[in-house]
Design a protein around this motif. Structure first.
Motif, PDB file in Angstrom:
ATOM      1  N   LYS A 564      -4.213   9.009  -6.189  1.00  0.00           N
ATOM      2  CA  LYS A 564      -4.651   8.815  -4.813  1.00  0.00           C
ATOM      3  C   LYS A 564      -5.101  10.158  -4.249  1.00  0.00           C
ATOM      4  O   LYS A 564      -4.322  11.117  -4.169  1.00  0.00           O
ATOM      5  CB  LYS A 564      -3.502   8.252  -3.968  1.00  0.00           C
ATOM      6  N   ARG A 671      -3.063  -0.211   6.521  1.00  0.00           N
ATOM      7  CA  ARG A 671      -3.008  -0.913   5.235  1.00  0.00           C
ATOM      8  C   ARG A 671      -4.383  -0.982   4.569  1.00  0.00           C
ATOM      9  O   ARG A 671      -4.518  -0.728   3.378  1.00  0.00           O
ATOM     10  CB  ARG A 671      -2.448  -2.322   5.423  1.00  0.00           C
ATOM     11  N   CYS A 672      -5.423  -1.357   5.302  1.00  0.00           N
ATOM     12  CA  CYS A 672      -6.767  -1.433   4.708  1.00  0.00           C
ATOM     13  C   CYS A 672      -7.226  -0.068   4.224  1.00  0.00           C
ATOM     14  O   CYS A 672      -7.868   0.049   3.172  1.00  0.00           O
ATOM     15  CB  CYS A 672      -7.757  -1.986   5.723  1.00  0.00           C
ATOM     16  N   GLU A 675      -5.417   0.581   0.910  1.00  0.00           N
ATOM     17  CA  GLU A 675      -5.758  -0.300  -0.201  1.00  0.00           C
ATOM     18  C   GLU A 675      -7.242  -0.336  -0.533  1.00  0.00           C
ATOM     19  O   GLU A 675      -7.629  -0.933  -1.543  1.00  0.00           O
ATOM     20  CB  GLU A 675      -5.269  -1.720   0.096  1.00  0.00           C
ATOM     21  N   HIS A 697     -12.395  -6.692   0.014  1.00  0.00           N
ATOM     22  CA  HIS A 697     -10.940  -6.624  -0.088  1.00  0.00           C
ATOM     23  C   HIS A 697     -10.315  -6.512   1.302  1.00  0.00           C
ATOM     24  O   HIS A 697      -9.287  -7.157   1.588  1.00  0.00           O
ATOM     25  CB  HIS A 697     -10.526  -5.424  -0.944  1.00  0.00           C
ATOM     26  N   CYS A 698     -10.929  -5.746   2.187  1.00  0.00           N
ATOM     27  CA  CYS A 698     -10.399  -5.607   3.549  1.00  0.00           C
ATOM     28  C   CYS A 698     -10.492  -6.926   4.302  1.00  0.00           C
ATOM     29  O   CYS A 698      -9.652  -7.220   5.167  1.00  0.00           O
ATOM     30  CB  CYS A 698     -11.120  -4.493   4.294  1.00  0.00           C
ATOM     31  N   LYS A 707       0.123 -10.354   4.272  1.00  0.00           N
ATOM     32  CA  LYS A 707      -0.173  -8.948   3.991  1.00  0.00           C
ATOM     33  C   LYS A 707      -0.670  -8.186   5.213  1.00  0.00           C
ATOM     34  O   LYS A 707      -0.443  -6.982   5.306  1.00  0.00           O
ATOM     35  CB  LYS A 707      -1.217  -8.847   2.862  1.00  0.00           C
TER      36      LYS A 707
END
Length: 751
Positions: A564, A671-672, A675, A697-698, A707
């Motif tokens: 990351k 979170r978005c 991820e 994905h978002c 989630k």
């Protein structure tokens, strides 16, 4: 919901004006048409390289420009440069210059590629393979045997350079015909003159005598070609393919093929070979003037092959008559068990072919059945030679008819008959390519339609996480295996540089129409940028991007730990791709060939076009980038891809914003941001359109009730809120209004 920051109106107008100014400057910088360069290349190329046996050339003369070739004082032929004759250019929009030597009979004596700027064959395709393809045209005579329109080139295409070599082949073919006609070369060596046709002969329909096999052979009604493996090996040796000759099968005296051909639309021949019932059925099937041919064979080699099973065409045999030629298709074919003529040998393959309706075969004129023998040496290296079985229908099966009376002078001058030697111009090469790839175009169009549906109905899709994941996985596999490895439609920064170079020199749409899949993908990418920025291509249609994401998925399944990178560091690293793009663009203004070589920073050619079959430094570089992508998803896309940078520059000019956000996205929810597979979401919650690949994905998190922190908190608030007291029912209301006797003496149960 929070959208992306609106682009100021003045900024949009400024960018539009800048693009218009750039376009106009490119047009004003357009270079004038190039002068004839034949003298330049003749001075730097030994004449024996393009015309063996010659020792000198004369001055450049004529239009199109040619130089006559001599051995001593004897003229042997002429030499010319293809780009002085025809204007067919390669995918780079630059000329592909080939010197061609043409004999006085129209035979190609030699050909040499002297200059080109094709990105596909600049690096990666061995020059020897390109030269071998060009040498396949040496010995051909397009004056005696003009090519059939739409026919494949006489040498198999080198893998990875299909469009380029098709252009080279088309250029040699068309230029040879143009030069031969312009300089008086024809079959007889003299100018063609119209002549009164002699007495005509036609099929004798009354002659239907049944004959034996041997009688048909003796009369010449059935023709035979017998080849041994030794004969075929010698033919390969004569063509310069020693490697193919060494891959022969069978003993030198075995029967490689024992081939027979006969015109069965002649009544006597048809009755003899097909029998009475077969002949009657054929007569009912044939239309007026339509002919039929029987082909039969024994031996190791099949004249049918297996190509007709896959593509419906019998590619190993071709009928050639004068300047026309055609191949049979599966709909013209009928398999026969045997030949009905008495005394006929047992034949392994017997086929009845009806001449296609869009072709013609004059039964009383000579024709030949050409057999192609092919040997596959490797996936990208095939060799072939051809053998002719000549056929001339014996006069015993024909009858003479009186010639038609000459028309009156007034009628003759009013409407002169067109010359049979004048053929209509063949369709442009790019049109032939599009027709040949109609099936691939249809599949790609369907795939793009599906992708549009995914984006338009993204809320319904992303609200079902499993369906979204499986559909995305399937589309990535399609992009890699079909668009990339099968269709060879990997877009590249070279396409962008070529486009700008064409604007400055000689822009023509046909340059970019040479590869239909690439052209369609570019059009789809340009349109999608108005709606979804660069993400439609980078996230869904790029084969190398799909390869990175699929390999990263496998790595995650195997437990490979992902690295990351902090947001600030990732943002700075992403600027490298813009630097690379600007450097390549600058070099393209100086020398496009240099820029094309530097564009090897893209591993697309190695990994997608050439399937990793390349010199080891290129393979090592591509593998290293994929290895980095195992730990950092889409490593190359995020930090090094110049094509992604070129597509990202106009990303903020998009009209629509389809990605939904909540007010607490980024403050406090992260979170978005955490991820996002390519870190395209800022800590503030804003989506950076320059980096977003539209993976959705978002949006899956946006709809996910287990989630998304916002939805979880919203659900928790609903659950904590005390429920309102239930309203009394109708029965309870009635009871309160009408107390029963002794009700006052009952206890209060509500307490």
């Amino acid at each position: 919901m929070r959208g992306s920051t609106e682009v100021p109106h003045w900024f949009t107008k400024y960018v539009q004006a800048a693009f218009i100014a750039l376009w106009l400057s490119c047009l004003f910088l357009a270079q004038p048409a190039q002068a004839q360069r034949l003298p330049e290349f003749l001075a730097s190329t030994p004449i024996t390289d393009v015309f063996p046996g010659a020792d000198r050339t004369g001055p450049v003369e004529g239009k199109p420009a040619i130089a006559r070739v001599f051995a001593g004082n004897k003229q042997l032929g002429l030499v010319y440069l293809t780009t002085d004759v025809v204007n067919t250019r390669g995918y780079s929009s630059k000329p592909i210059d080939v010197l061609v030597g043409l004999s006085d009979s129209g035979r190609i004596m030699g050909a040499k590629l002297v200059e080109h700027h094709e990105p596909i064959v600049l690096i990666g395709i061995p020059q020897a393979k390109v030269d071998r393809f060009i040498q396949g045209y040496v010995g051909l005579n397009f004056v005696e045997s003009p090519p059939r329109h739409g026919a494949p080139p006489p040498v198999d295409i080198v893998s990875g350079a299909t469009v380029t070599l098709m252009v080279i082949g088309d250029t040699i073919t068309r230029s040879a015909i143009v030069v031969a006609r312009a300089h008086g070369i024809d079959k007889s060596g003299a100018p063609r003159q119209a002549a009164q046709p002699p007495a005509t002969r036609v099929l004798d329909e009354s002659k239907d005598t049944v004959q034996t096999w041997q009688e048909l052979l003796d009369a010449g009604a059935v023709k035979n070609l017998r080849l041994t493996p030794g004969d075929v090996n010698q033919a390969f040796l004569r063509s310069g393919r020693k490697d193919a000759a060494e891959h022969g099968e069978g003993g030198p005296d075995d029967t490689f093929i024992d081939l027979y051909a006969a015109l069965v639309s002649a009544p006597s021949i048809g009755r003899s070979l097909l029998g009475d019932i077969g002949w009657q059925r054929l007569k009912e099937r044939l239309k007026p003037g339509q002919q039929a041919v029987l082909v039969a064979g024994n031996g190791l080699y099949s004249f049918k092959g297996s190509g007709y099973v896959r593509g419906g065409i019998f590619d190993r045999i071709e009928v050639i008559q004068d300047e026309s030629a055609f191949r049979f298709r599966d709909r013209n074919h009928q398999r026969l068990a045997d030949v009905n003529a008495k005394g006929a040998p047992a034949l392994r393959e017997v086929a009845l072919f009806v001449v296609p309706e869009d072709s013609s075969l004059d039964p009383v004129k000579p024709w030949r059945l050409q057999l192609m023998v092919q040997r596959v040496l490797s996936v990208s290296d095939k060799a072939f030679v051809t053998f002719d079985l000549p056929y001339d229908l014996p006069t015993a099966y024909t009858r003479a008819v009186a010639p038609a009376p000459a028309p009156a002078a007034s009628q003759a001058t009013a409407a002169p008959a067109p010359s049979p030697d004048v053929e209509s111009a063949p369709p442009a090469l790019w049109k032939q390519i599009w027709q040949g790839k109609a099936g691939q175009i249809a599949i790609l169009t369907v795939a793009l339609t599906v992708l549009v549906g995914i984006f338009f109905f993204q809320d319904q899709l992303t609200s079902r996480p499993l369906l979204h994941d499986r559909l995305r996985l399937a589309f990535l596999a399609f992009a890699l295996f079909w668009i990339g490895w099968y269709g060879q439609a990997q877009l590249s920064i070279v396409n962008v540089l070529t486009f700008f170079s064409a604007l400055r020199t000689d822009f023509r749409w046909e340059y970019f129409l040479m590869d239909p899949l690439v052209f369609i993908l570019w059009c789809a990418t340009a349109i999608s940028m108005v709606f979804w920025n660069r993400g439609a291509f980078c996230g869904w249609l790029c084969p190398f991007g799909a390869l990175q994401e699929l390999t990263n998925r496998i790595a995650r399944r195997l437990g490979v730990r992902q690295l990351k990178i902090r947001h600030g560091v990732a943002q700075r690293l992403s600027t490298f791709k813009y630097v690379i793009f600007l450097l390549l663009f600058g070099f393209s203004l100086y020398d496009l060939a240099v820029a094309e070589q530097l564009a090897e920073v893209e591993p697309f050619k190695t990994a997608i076009i050439l399937h990793f079959v390349r010199h080891w430094p290129f393979v090592l570089f591509a593998v290293a980038l994929l290895a980095a992508g195992l730990f950092i998803e889409r490593f190359f896309c995020r930090y090094l891809c110049p094509l992604g940078a070129a597509l990202a520059i106009p990303a903020r000019l998009r009209i629509f914003n389809w990605l939904k956000r909540y007010r607490d996205c980024g403050n406090p929810c992260q979170r978005c941001n955490i991820e996002c597979p390519v870190q395209a979401i800022d800590p503030s919650g804003e989506i950076n359109p320059n980096e977003c690949i539209q993976c959705l994905h978002c949006q899956m998190l946006y709809h996910h009730k287990q989630k998304c922190p916002h939805l979880i908190q919203k659900q928790a608030k609903r659950e904590r809120r005390p429920a309102p007291p239930p309203e009394p029912t109708v029965q309870e209301v009635v009871l309160h209004r009408m107390p029963t006797p002794n009700s006052a003496n009952r206890p209060n149960r509500e307490s």
